[in-house]
Each structure stands twice: as structure tokens, then as C-alpha cells.
Write a protein that holds these residues in place. Structure first.
Motif, PDB file in Angstrom:
ATOM      1  N   LYS A  71      36.192  35.559  34.507  1.00 14.28           N
ATOM      2  CA  LYS A  71      37.213  34.669  35.047  1.00 14.28           C
ATOM      3  C   LYS A  71      36.592  33.708  36.055  1.00 14.28           C
ATOM      4  O   LYS A  71      35.764  34.096  36.870  1.00 14.28           O
ATOM      5  CB  LYS A  71      38.320  35.495  35.686  1.00 14.28           C
ATOM      6  CG  LYS A  71      39.031  36.366  34.649  1.00 14.28           C
ATOM      7  CD  LYS A  71      40.293  36.973  35.171  1.00 14.28           C
ATOM      8  CE  LYS A  71      40.029  38.163  36.050  1.00 14.28           C
ATOM      9  NZ  LYS A  71      41.256  38.841  36.480  1.00 14.28           N
ATOM     10  N   ARG A  96      41.481  29.412  37.951  1.00 16.05           N
ATOM     11  CA  ARG A  96      42.384  29.377  39.108  1.00 16.05           C
ATOM     12  C   ARG A  96      41.744  28.502  40.182  1.00 16.05           C
ATOM     13  O   ARG A  96      40.520  28.397  40.233  1.00 16.05           O
ATOM     14  CB  ARG A  96      42.607  30.784  39.676  1.00 16.05           C
ATOM     15  CG  ARG A  96      43.251  31.722  38.686  1.00 16.05           C
ATOM     16  CD  ARG A  96      44.701  31.329  38.472  1.00 16.05           C
ATOM     17  NE  ARG A  96      45.254  32.012  37.315  1.00 16.05           N
ATOM     18  CZ  ARG A  96      45.849  33.192  37.359  1.00 16.05           C
ATOM     19  NH1 ARG A  96      45.953  33.820  38.506  1.00 16.05           N
ATOM     20  NH2 ARG A  96      46.334  33.728  36.273  1.00 16.05           N
ATOM     21  N   PRO A 119      42.867  32.558  45.065  1.00 13.83           N
ATOM     22  CA  PRO A 119      43.401  33.523  44.095  1.00 13.83           C
ATOM     23  C   PRO A 119      43.210  34.937  44.653  1.00 13.83           C
ATOM     24  O   PRO A 119      42.231  35.183  45.373  1.00 13.83           O
ATOM     25  CB  PRO A 119      42.519  33.310  42.850  1.00 13.83           C
ATOM     26  CG  PRO A 119      41.827  32.016  43.047  1.00 13.83           C
ATOM     27  CD  PRO A 119      41.759  31.760  44.521  1.00 13.83           C
ATOM     28  N   SER A 120      44.125  35.852  44.325  1.00  9.97           N
ATOM     29  CA  SER A 120      44.075  37.183  44.957  1.00  9.97           C
ATOM     30  C   SER A 120      42.860  37.997  44.493  1.00  9.97           C
ATOM     31  O   SER A 120      42.452  38.929  45.165  1.00  9.97           O
ATOM     32  CB  SER A 120      45.361  37.943  44.643  1.00  9.97           C
ATOM     33  OG  SER A 120      45.504  38.003  43.241  1.00  9.97           O
ATOM     34  N   ASP A 121      42.295  37.634  43.344  1.00  9.54           N
ATOM     35  CA  ASP A 121      41.224  38.466  42.775  1.00  9.54           C
ATOM     36  C   ASP A 121      39.859  37.765  42.850  1.00  9.54           C
ATOM     37  O   ASP A 121      39.097  37.806  41.893  1.00  9.54           O
ATOM     38  CB  ASP A 121      41.568  38.809  41.317  1.00  9.54           C
ATOM     39  CG  ASP A 121      41.864  37.564  40.490  1.00  9.54           C
ATOM     40  OD1 ASP A 121      41.853  36.444  41.056  1.00  9.54           O
ATOM     41  OD2 ASP A 121      42.090  37.703  39.269  1.00  9.54           O
ATOM     42  N   ILE A 122      39.554  37.127  43.981  1.00 14.02           N
ATOM     43  CA  ILE A 122      38.297  36.347  44.026  1.00 14.02           C
ATOM     44  C   ILE A 122      37.067  37.225  43.814  1.00 14.02           C
ATOM     45  O   ILE A 122      36.046  36.750  43.343  1.00 14.02           O
ATOM     46  CB  ILE A 122      38.100  35.520  45.318  1.00 14.02           C
ATOM     47  CG1 ILE A 122      38.153  36.377  46.556  1.00 14.02           C
ATOM     48  CG2 ILE A 122      38.986  34.328  45.394  1.00 14.02           C
ATOM     49  CD1 ILE A 122      37.551  35.650  47.757  1.00 14.02           C
ATOM     50  N   GLU A 123      37.174  38.519  44.146  1.00 15.84           N
ATOM     51  CA  GLU A 123      35.985  39.370  43.986  1.00 15.84           C
ATOM     52  C   GLU A 123      35.619  39.552  42.505  1.00 15.84           C
ATOM     53  O   GLU A 123      34.492  39.877  42.178  1.00 15.84           O
ATOM     54  CB  GLU A 123      36.153  40.721  44.694  1.00 15.84           C
ATOM     55  CG  GLU A 123      37.230  41.642  44.185  1.00 15.84           C
ATOM     56  CD  GLU A 123      38.653  41.214  44.537  1.00 15.84           C
ATOM     57  OE1 GLU A 123      38.833  40.314  45.387  1.00 15.84           O
ATOM     58  OE2 GLU A 123      39.573  41.774  43.926  1.00 15.84           O
ATOM     59  N   GLU A 124      36.577  39.323  41.604  1.00 16.73           N
ATOM     60  CA  GLU A 124      36.289  39.474  40.166  1.00 16.73           C
ATOM     61  C   GLU A 124      35.913  38.151  39.512  1.00 16.73           C
ATOM     62  O   GLU A 124      35.614  38.106  38.329  1.00 16.73           O
ATOM     63  CB  GLU A 124      37.541  39.984  39.434  1.00 16.73           C
ATOM     64  CG  GLU A 124      37.917  41.379  39.778  1.00 16.73           C
ATOM     65  CD  GLU A 124      39.324  41.686  39.307  1.00 16.73           C
ATOM     66  OE1 GLU A 124      39.803  41.049  38.342  1.00 16.73           O
ATOM     67  OE2 GLU A 124      39.945  42.544  39.944  1.00 16.73           O
ATOM     68  N   ARG A 125      35.996  37.071  40.249  1.00 15.83           N
ATOM     69  CA  ARG A 125      35.797  35.750  39.635  1.00 15.83           C
ATOM     70  C   ARG A 125      34.434  35.163  39.944  1.00 15.83           C
ATOM     71  O   ARG A 125      33.843  35.441  40.982  1.00 15.83           O
ATOM     72  CB  ARG A 125      36.872  34.765  40.120  1.00 15.83           C
ATOM     73  CG  ARG A 125      38.218  35.102  39.561  1.00 15.83           C
ATOM     74  CD  ARG A 125      39.294  34.113  39.903  1.00 15.83           C
ATOM     75  NE  ARG A 125      40.527  34.609  39.336  1.00 15.83           N
ATOM     76  CZ  ARG A 125      41.000  34.260  38.136  1.00 15.83           C
ATOM     77  NH1 ARG A 125      40.392  33.360  37.421  1.00 15.83           N
ATOM     78  NH2 ARG A 125      42.116  34.792  37.672  1.00 15.83           N
TER      79      ARG A 125
END
Ligand code: URA
Length: 209
Positions: A71, A96, A119-125
Motif C-alpha cells: 500500500k 492514500r 492515514p491511520s496505517d502509515i506503518e504498513e505503507r
């Protein structure tokens, strides 16, 4: 150590010449920056991981490839970073977009983050930080520190033009961050402008002064 990639594709370099030209007006400047951003996005995404999938063409069943689901997040640094964001989104429409606004307090010289929304999931992006002019490197450096503090693990930095001084700061402080440029210019002048550069990117994008 982070790598520095100068994207010297003829279309990028041709358009960059007109972006630099002081006689290029606001409308054309904005369009050209948008086009160069899209071309740069094409080059920057060359190494995105892929996986095999199986589909049926009208003729046979075929094994083909799709993106492996990594992502992407774009993080333009306000305000000039906004000028490159739409162009990148045309190629990566599912990305995002976070926004970050920073300035340096003139008295304390400490970075002040006046706006941040991610975005809430920046650690996965895989994050692409967008800063058209990497001059002293101050804002990009502060923005990347800020993203890392919030959990970001994979960050690339995308700029139109950089000065060697700014590149050194990012390489020193963030050896894990690859830097993508359309051009590496000569130096900074006494007012912090990149030479030869293009002037103030925000002012030229938005017709302010
Ligand atoms: N920011 C700009 O917009 N232009 C420069 O030359 C340096 C920093």
C-alpha cells in the motif's frame, strides 16, 4: 546509505526546462509540474513488488502479474508539495494522502508542525514524501522525523530539484530514505534559494508573492 536517483528521462528534463523559465506563467507552470510528477511517479514505482495471478483472457487461461498489494501513501509537505500530488495520484489512484505542514520557529530554530493528518496505517505503507524544492533539507528532514515518530517504516523522498546541501542533510539523518529528483542543482544562494532553481515553487504554483 540511502540512494539518490536523478530521473533524467528526456520528457522530464524537457518539461523541467520550461518549469525553470521565469517567463512561464502560473497556469502553465502548474500543468508542467503536474506532468513531471506523473512521469516521476512512473519511474519511482519501477521496483514495486509484483505477484502472479491467473485470469482468463477471451482466448485462454493465462498467468499474469499484478502489484503485490504494497500500500502506498503520499505525504506532500505544504504547500508546494500539493502541486505534485494530483499528478502522482493519476498513476497511483488508490494511494492514500497525508498532509504535513511545518515551519521553523525563527527564535528557537525548532521545527513547528502546524498541521498533520495521516492515514491511520502509515506503518504498513510505503510512503512517498513530496517536497518539490530540497533546499537546506530542513522541512523534509523534520517531516521524515515526524513520520518515523508516528510509526512510518518505509519512506521515499520525491523532489523536483535539490541542492547538494539538502541531499547531504537527508543522507546523514535518514540513510534509509531513497531520494528521487528531476535535477540536482549547483548550490544555495544567500537567501536559501536553489541556484539555478526555479524560484519559489509555492509562489509560482499558486500565483502569490
Ligand atoms: N524553496 C523554494 O520554493 N525554492 C527554492 O529555491 C528554495 C526553497
Amino acid at each position: 546509505m540511502g540512494n539518490v536517483f536523478v530521473l533524467d528521462h528526456p520528457l522530464i528534463q524537457h518539461k523541467l526546462t520550461y518549469i525553470r523559465d521565469k517567463n512561464t506563467g502560473t497556469k502553465e507552470f502548474r500543468e508542467l509540474v503536474d506532468e513531471v510528477a506523473a512521469l516521476m511517479a512512473f519511474e519511482i514505482t519501477r521496483d514495486l513488488p509484483m505477484e502472479e495471478t491467473t485470469i482468463r483472457t477471451p482466448v485462454v487461461e493465462a498467468k499474469t502479474k499484478v502489484l503485490a498489494g504494497k500500500k502506498i501513501g503520499l505525504v506532500p509537505i505544504l504547500r508546494a508539495g500539493l502541486g505534485m500530488t494530483e499528478g502522482i495520484l493519476r498513476l497511483i489512484p488508490a494511494a492514500r494522502v497525508g498532509h504535513i505542514g511545518m515551519y521553523r520557529d525563527p527564535e528557537t530554530m525548532q521545527p513547528v508542525e502546524y498541521y498533520i493528518k495521516l492515514p491511520s496505517d502509515i506503518e504498513e505503507r510505503e510512503l512517498i514524501v513530496i517536497d518539490p524544492m530540497l533546499a537546506t533539507g530542513g522541512s523534509a528532514n523534520d517531516a521524515i522525523h515526524s513520520l518515523k515518530k508516528r510509526g512510518a517504516k518505509q519512506i521515499r523522498l520525491m523532489c523536483l530539484i535539490a541542492a547538494p546541501e539538502g541531499v547531504e542533510v537527508i543522507k546523514e539523518e535518514h540513510p534509509d530514505v531513497d531520494i528521487y529528483l528531476a535535477a540536482m542543482d549547483e548550490k544555495l544562494d544567500d537567501h536559501g534559494y536553489i541556484v539555478p532553481g526555479l524560484g519559489d515553487a509555492g509562489d509560482r504554483l499558486y500565483g502569490t508573492k
